[in-house]
Scaffold this active site. Structure first.
Site, PDB file in Angstrom:
ATOM      1  N   ASP A 147      13.999  41.098  22.722  1.00 21.31           N
ATOM      2  CA  ASP A 147      13.445  41.030  24.076  1.00 21.31           C
ATOM      3  C   ASP A 147      14.215  42.273  24.681  1.00 21.31           C
ATOM      4  O   ASP A 147      13.720  42.852  25.574  1.00 21.31           O
ATOM      5  CB  ASP A 147      13.782  39.671  24.467  1.00 21.31           C
ATOM      6  CG  ASP A 147      13.036  38.471  24.339  1.00 21.31           C
ATOM      7  OD1 ASP A 147      12.814  38.550  23.172  1.00 21.31           O
ATOM      8  OD2 ASP A 147      12.338  37.888  25.236  1.00 21.31           O
ATOM      9  N   CYS A 182      16.176  34.681  17.785  1.00 19.45           N
ATOM     10  CA  CYS A 182      15.931  35.108  19.009  1.00 19.45           C
ATOM     11  C   CYS A 182      14.505  34.399  19.858  1.00 19.45           C
ATOM     12  O   CYS A 182      14.019  33.485  19.420  1.00 19.45           O
ATOM     13  CB  CYS A 182      15.462  36.618  19.013  1.00 19.45           C
ATOM     14  SG  CYS A 182      17.260  37.493  18.309  1.00 19.45           S
ATOM     15  N   ASP A 183      14.416  34.907  21.186  1.00 15.19           N
ATOM     16  CA  ASP A 183      13.847  34.202  22.217  1.00 15.19           C
ATOM     17  C   ASP A 183      12.314  33.393  21.736  1.00 15.19           C
ATOM     18  O   ASP A 183      12.073  32.306  21.860  1.00 15.19           O
ATOM     19  CB  ASP A 183      13.438  35.031  23.344  1.00 15.19           C
ATOM     20  CG  ASP A 183      14.871  35.507  24.040  1.00 15.19           C
ATOM     21  OD1 ASP A 183      15.798  35.623  23.450  1.00 15.19           O
ATOM     22  OD2 ASP A 183      14.623  35.723  25.267  1.00 15.19           O
ATOM     23  N   LYS A 184      11.650  34.376  20.937  1.00 17.43           N
ATOM     24  CA  LYS A 184      10.218  33.681  20.773  1.00 17.43           C
ATOM     25  C   LYS A 184      10.219  33.323  19.427  1.00 17.43           C
ATOM     26  O   LYS A 184       9.309  32.562  19.025  1.00 17.43           O
ATOM     27  CB  LYS A 184       8.979  34.683  21.127  1.00 17.43           C
ATOM     28  CG  LYS A 184       9.233  35.237  22.533  1.00 17.43           C
ATOM     29  CD  LYS A 184       9.318  34.222  23.608  1.00 17.43           C
ATOM     30  CE  LYS A 184       9.675  34.891  25.077  1.00 17.43           C
ATOM     31  NZ  LYS A 184      11.080  35.127  25.087  1.00 17.43           N
ATOM     32  N   CYS A 191      22.178  36.988  22.145  1.00 17.79           N
ATOM     33  CA  CYS A 191      22.971  37.233  23.186  1.00 17.79           C
ATOM     34  C   CYS A 191      23.904  36.272  23.705  1.00 17.79           C
ATOM     35  O   CYS A 191      23.534  34.772  23.628  1.00 17.79           O
ATOM     36  CB  CYS A 191      21.947  37.637  24.339  1.00 17.79           C
ATOM     37  SG  CYS A 191      20.842  39.208  23.734  1.00 17.79           S
ATOM     38  N   GLU A 247       8.771  39.178  30.877  1.00 14.67           N
ATOM     39  CA  GLU A 247      10.054  38.715  31.476  1.00 14.67           C
ATOM     40  C   GLU A 247      10.250  39.885  32.826  1.00 14.67           C
ATOM     41  O   GLU A 247      10.051  41.118  32.584  1.00 14.67           O
ATOM     42  CB  GLU A 247      11.426  38.683  30.687  1.00 14.67           C
ATOM     43  CG  GLU A 247      11.126  37.856  29.569  1.00 14.67           C
ATOM     44  CD  GLU A 247      12.486  37.595  28.990  1.00 14.67           C
ATOM     45  OE1 GLU A 247      12.663  36.506  28.205  1.00 14.67           O
ATOM     46  OE2 GLU A 247      13.396  38.830  29.072  1.00 14.67           O
ATOM     47  N   SER A 269      13.996  36.126  32.227  1.00 12.29           N
ATOM     48  CA  SER A 269      14.974  35.959  31.082  1.00 12.29           C
ATOM     49  C   SER A 269      16.013  35.060  31.384  1.00 12.29           C
ATOM     50  O   SER A 269      16.452  34.609  32.610  1.00 12.29           O
ATOM     51  CB  SER A 269      15.851  37.384  31.138  1.00 12.29           C
ATOM     52  OG  SER A 269      17.017  37.178  30.008  1.00 12.29           O
TER      53      SER A 269
END
EC number: 4.2.1.9
Length: 556
Positions: A80, A121-123, A193, A444, A470
């Site tokens: 991201d 990670c995010d997705k 992160c 985002e 985010s």
């Protein structure tokens, strides 16, 4: 030939399949055991996935120690942060459904007996969990773990200090040399992160719903215990195979409700809502309405506070006890009979869990940080189908606010205006045509919020958008507005100077324009059409659903 566990390898019909595996060195002994796929999302282009090859090797050892044969395959893992601020961000949310489908294709083509899912990670995390729910075979998830924080002038930060530093430099508070110093220390090692953003939120929710081992979600990426957990994940999936416990037996309605409760208690990323909706649907449980999240938001207090909602980072959260400590506080409210990846129930897992003693990070239900959950749903004439807000990250004085709108048709336009000093204090920054269809891809709106921070406007200005945010964002922001502008929602009809009220305690977002005036504007409205490159986004725009439905891809 009954000596082969996997049905695809049995008998004369299985001979060619066996021969193809033997071409890579597999023996009859190895092929006689359950075949366990490891989805290895390693890439040296994404720090959250940089250590996953090491985890893959440990998971492989765990599988083989428990009597299985491990086979690995890869999948995409876009970052991201690297995709942020340009066309690449439009691909991030759509990658979630693509990941789910690629795992489905590989597993069904080979008919593996079990599945270890490695991602961070995010997705990638929700994409992998969606695949497990869709496939309904024994499966366990393991994330790579959070990154260690950056340290600057005696204070801990996550990597988003770089974006804030852009504003500091813009205002002349730091020079180029100091700016480069910040850049070089901002991301100190591999891992997701260092704040409770979407990546770490989803790792925590995977644990809360029972799809990863207790205590696994927030072990830092560089700790030896992270490698040990990957090994135990390999052993755990074999336990599920032997017991016949498949993913949908773990990802039940009650288990997802446990995840919702933990999301509210942590004040995690707003993106967790749409990902839980997508997982719920893939698990065969139908649509999970936004009203369900609002119901839990009113029941579950916020008992954990982690950066960006507080100065305490993911390592502090780990030291405070992480997800097990949060669930221990919530235990009377949770569905304790849900089975988990450990083969035990939630209640059994919590039996020997200790309460946190780090009360600056994890409090009790009786003395929470906030009496309501850290994520909430707003409705009103600007968002009839709902909008998402994060009270855990909103300053108290912005919980109820009215301001005049300043309208922008894209993220880039808004950022340029903010950094040019065109946005005044107390402005409602309306940022539209960034939803699932209008974006497309629902990028985002991380950068506009960070630009406000850098320009010392985040304590008075609000962003209202049909895009996402985010998990690192803080301040007053309202996202996921549905219907989105591209579909003709009232967000498309807002004009500069219109008054908007955000009332978080009462869960309202109101555009102070009469219905008659809105209908007059609607007769003149035409959607903004953004030019797209040939390829996937054109497909995504056609078949994605509303953010209120988790932005899942579905043919009508």
């Amino acid at each position: 030939m009954s000596e082969y566990y996997n049905s695809l390898l049995q008998g004369d019909k299985g001979a060619l399949k066996r021969a193809l595996y033997k071409a890579m060195g597999f023996t009859d002994e190895a092929l006689g055991k359950p075949l366990i796929a490891i989805v290895n999302t390693y890439t040296n282009a994404t720090p959250g996935h940089y250590n996953i090859n090491e985890l893959c090797e440990q998971a492989k050892k765990g599988i083989e120690a428990a009597g299985g044969t491990a086979m690995t395959f890869g999948d995409i893992a876009p970052c991201d942060g690297i995709a942020e601020g340009h066309e690449g961000m439009r691909y991030i949310l759509p990658s979630r459904d693509l990941i789910a489908s690629t795992v489905e294709c590989m597993v069904r083509a080979h008919r593996f007996d079990g599945l270890v899912l490695l991602g961070s990670c995010d997705k990638i995390v929700p994409g992998l969990l969606m695949a497990a729910a869709r496939l309904d075979i024994p499966a366990v998830f393991c994330n790579s773990g959070p990154m260690m924080p950056a340290c600057y002038k005696g204070k801990h930060y996550d990597g988003n200090i770089v974006t804030e530093a852009v504003g500091w430099k813009q205002r002349g508070e730091i020079d180029e040399e100091e700016f480069r110093k910040i850049e070089n220390l901002a991301e100190p090692c591999a891992g997701s992160c260092a704040m409770l953003g979407t990546a770490n939120t989803m790792g925590c929710l995977a644990e809360a719903m029972g799809m990863s081992l207790p205590g696994s979600a927030v072990i830092p990426a560089v700790y030896a215990k992270r490698l040990q957990m990957a090994y135990e994940t390999g052993r755990a999936v074999m336990g599920l195979v032997k017991k016949g416990i498949t993913a949908r037996l773990v990802m039940t309605k009650e288990a997802i409700e446990n995840a919702i409760m933990v999301l509210m208690a942590m004040g995690g990323s707003t993106n967790g809502i749409m990902h839980l909706q997508a997982i719920h649907k893939e698990a065969g449980l139908g649509h999970l309405p936004l009203e369900a999240f609002d119901r839990f938001s009113k029941r579950i207090p916020q008992i954990a506070s982690v950066y960006p909602a507080s100065p305490y980072d993911m390592v502090d959260f780990y030291e405070a006890g992480g997800v097990p400590a949060v669930m221990k506080e919530l235990e009377p409210l949770l569905h304790g009979d849900c089975i988990t990846a450990s083969g035990k129930t939630v209640k059994e897992n919590l039996q020997h869990t200790e309460y946190s003693t780090f009360r600056e990070v994890i409090r009790t239900v009786a003395e929470p940080f906030h009496s309501d959950g850290g994520v909430a749903i707003l409705t009103g004439n600007l968002a009839p189908l709902g909008a998402v807000v994060k009270p855990a990250a909103i300053p108290e004085h912005l919980m109820t606010v009215t301001g005049k709108a300043k309208v922008y048709q894209s993220e880039q336009e808004a950022c340029e205006a903010i950094l040019a000093g065109e946005v005044q204090p107390n402005t409602m920054v309306v940022l539209r045509y960034e939803g699932p269809k209008g974006g497309p891809g629902m990028p985002e709106m991380y950068r506009p919020m960070k630009c406000l921070e850098g320009m010392n406007l985040s304590d008075s200005c609000t962003i209202v958008t049909d895009g996402r945010f985010s998990g690192s964002n803080r301040g007053c922001f309202v996202g996921h507005i549905s219907p989105e502008a591209y579909e003709g929602g009232n967000l498309a009809l807002v004009e500069d100077g219109d008054e908007i009220t955000i009332d978080v305690p009462n869960r309202k977002i109101i555009l102070h324009v009469s219905d008659e005036e809105l209908e007059k504007r609607r007769t003149l409205w035409k959607p903004v059409e953004k030019q797209l490159p040939d390829g996937y986004l054109n497909i995504y725009r056609k078949i994605t659903k509303s953010a209120a439905e988790g932005a899942v891809m579905e043919m009508e």
